[in-house]
Motif scaffolding. Structure first.
Motif, short mmCIF file in Angstrom:
data_model
loop_
_atom_site.label_atom_id
_atom_site.label_comp_id
_atom_site.label_asym_id
_atom_site.label_seq_id
_atom_site.Cartn_x
_atom_site.Cartn_y
_atom_site.Cartn_z
N ARG A 115 33.67 26.45 47.27
CA ARG A 115 34.27 25.86 48.10
C ARG A 115 35.06 24.60 47.54
N ALA A 116 34.27 23.90 46.66
CA ALA A 116 35.03 22.82 46.03
C ALA A 116 36.11 23.25 45.45
N VAL A 117 36.17 24.66 44.67
CA VAL A 117 37.19 24.66 43.98
C VAL A 117 38.40 25.09 44.69
N ILE A 118 37.97 26.08 45.95
CA ILE A 118 39.18 26.29 47.02
C ILE A 118 39.93 24.99 47.24
N GLU A 119 38.84 24.08 47.95
CA GLU A 119 39.66 22.61 48.24
C GLU A 119 40.53 22.24 47.36
N ALA A 120 40.26 22.25 46.09
CA ALA A 120 41.05 21.48 44.99
C ALA A 120 42.19 22.16 44.96
N ILE A 121 42.38 23.57 45.03
CA ILE A 121 43.46 24.25 44.87
C ILE A 121 44.41 23.96 46.01
N GLN A 122 43.98 23.76 47.32
CA GLN A 122 44.39 23.60 48.51
C GLN A 122 45.09 22.24 48.33
N ALA A 123 44.36 21.11 47.95
CA ALA A 123 44.74 20.04 47.74
C ALA A 123 46.06 19.79 46.75
N GLY A 124 46.12 20.96 45.88
CA GLY A 124 47.37 20.82 44.93
C GLY A 124 46.86 20.30 43.66
N LYS A 125 45.51 20.22 43.24
CA LYS A 125 45.27 19.58 42.15
C LYS A 125 45.76 20.57 41.01
N GLU A 126 46.23 20.09 39.75
CA GLU A 126 46.52 20.64 38.61
C GLU A 126 45.39 21.29 37.99
N ILE A 127 45.20 22.60 38.16
CA ILE A 127 44.09 23.26 37.37
C ILE A 127 44.45 24.14 36.45
N ASP A 128 43.65 23.70 35.19
CA ASP A 128 44.18 24.29 33.92
C ASP A 128 43.77 25.96 33.96
N LYS A 129 42.59 26.29 34.07
CA LYS A 129 41.75 27.59 34.20
C LYS A 129 40.79 27.61 35.16
N ILE A 130 40.11 28.69 35.67
CA ILE A 130 39.05 28.91 36.32
C ILE A 130 38.23 30.00 35.87
N LEU A 131 37.22 29.66 35.55
CA LEU A 131 35.96 30.77 35.14
C LEU A 131 35.26 31.26 36.42
N VAL A 132 35.17 32.60 36.40
CA VAL A 132 34.38 33.33 37.39
C VAL A 132 33.45 34.27 37.24
N LEU B 131 38.46 32.68 47.62
CA LEU B 131 39.04 31.99 46.38
C LEU B 131 40.05 32.78 46.30
N PHE B 132 39.85 34.18 45.78
CA PHE B 132 40.93 34.90 45.44
C PHE B 132 42.08 35.07 46.26
N ALA B 133 41.84 34.88 47.52
CA ALA B 133 43.11 35.07 48.61
C ALA B 133 43.76 33.70 48.30
N VAL B 134 43.21 32.71 47.99
CA VAL B 134 43.79 31.26 47.88
C VAL B 134 44.54 31.25 46.63
N LEU B 135 44.04 31.99 45.44
CA LEU B 135 44.52 32.01 44.37
C LEU B 135 46.00 32.88 44.06
N LYS B 136 46.04 33.70 45.09
CA LYS B 136 47.13 34.66 45.17
C LYS B 136 48.53 34.03 45.04
N GLY B 137 49.26 34.20 44.18
CA GLY B 137 50.68 33.64 44.23
C GLY B 137 50.79 32.44 43.20
N THR B 138 49.51 31.85 42.93
CA THR B 138 49.56 30.28 41.88
C THR B 138 49.60 31.04 40.49
N LEU B 139 49.76 30.12 39.59
CA LEU B 139 49.97 30.37 38.23
C LEU B 139 48.69 30.08 37.41
N ILE B 140 47.58 29.80 38.18
CA ILE B 140 46.12 29.46 37.46
C ILE B 140 45.70 30.57 36.81
N PRO B 141 45.35 30.52 35.59
CA PRO B 141 44.60 31.66 34.98
C PRO B 141 43.23 31.75 35.34
#
Length: 246
Positions: free
Chosen positions: A12-29, A41-51
């Motif tokens: 949830r914290a990661v989803i909120e960070a993405i939605q808030a426009g935080k600059e994210i380097d990468k995500i480990l899952v 989370l994967f739905a929110v990541l769709k279309g972003t450049l976050i590795p």
């Protein structure tokens, strides 16, 4: 600076960070993550450049033992820029743009060293791909001696499209490659240029080489076949500086 001061954990914290426009380097899952929240989370990541890297649970546990729910996001030390925003800005400023593109370079210390050289030489930006590449993490920042705080880094989804955009904007694209047609000193670096450096083992990809205007090489006289990529970048960059300042 260490990794733990730069991370967000929990789905949830990661989803909120993405939605808030935080600059994210990468995500480990976690490799086998299956929860309903992870699908969100994967739905929110769709279309972003976050590795996103799928990794064993043990790797995530080594980073933090807190309630990470199989997801950790690393916050970027910089705000990534877009080449298409930077180019018109530089032209409007009356600049003669000079970019470096890194194709497949994954060693963060080499990246930091190249960034440091670029900053010293007045290079306008470094371009990296969003996938399969270095990112601006703590090690890169440290090796760059702070250069990555000021040198623009453009993170792009598709380097092929970026190269075509630069060519259409009047840039000459020069590949540094052992397959080069002639010595790096014979190239003309005087106008708007983008110099492409590849990884030491694979070099600039054929897909990108095919789009380049010139292929140039550094003569090698010893028994080792190639230079460290950050050293090679320094040689190319300062040849360009010499020509552009004449």
């Amino acid at each position: 600076m260490n990794d733990k001061s730069e991370l967000i954990f929990g789905v949830r914290a990661v989803i909120e960070a993405i939605q808030a426009g935080k600059e994210i380097d990468k995500i480990l899952v976690k490799k086998d993550i299956q929860s309903e929240l992870s699908r969100e989370l994967f739905a929110v990541l769709k279309g972003t450049l976050i590795p996103v890297q799928r990794v064993p649970l043990e790797r995530i546990n080594r980073i933090t033992r807190k309630n990470h729910q199989g997801v950790i996001a690393f916050i970027s030390s910089v705000t990534y820029q877009k080449t298409e925003d930077l180019v018109p800005f530089l032209f409007e400023e009356g600049k003669n743009p000079f970019f470096i593109m890194l194709d497949g370079i994954t060693d963060v210390r080499n990246f930091g060293a190249i960034a440091r050289t670029c900053d010293c030489a007045g290079v306008d930006a470094v371009i990296i791909p969003a996938k399969g590449s270095v990112t601006v993490n703590a090690d890169a920042m440290k090796t760059s001696a702070g250069a990555l705080h000021t040198l623009p880094v453009c993170r792009e989804r598709n380097l092929k499209e970026t190269i075509n955009y630069l060519k259409n904007s009047g840039f000459k694209i020069i590949a540094a490659t052992e397959k080069g047609d002639y010595s790096y000193t014979q190239a003309d670096y005087s106008g708007p240029i983008c110099l492409i450096m590849g990884a030491e083992d694979t070099g600039v990809s054929y897909e990108h080489l095919a789009l380049c205007d010139e292929w140039v090489k550094i003569p090698i006289f010893g028994t080792i076949e190639s230079l460290n990529v950050s050293v090679a970048a320094g040689i190319f960059v300062y040849e360009a500086v010499k020509q552009r300042n004449n």
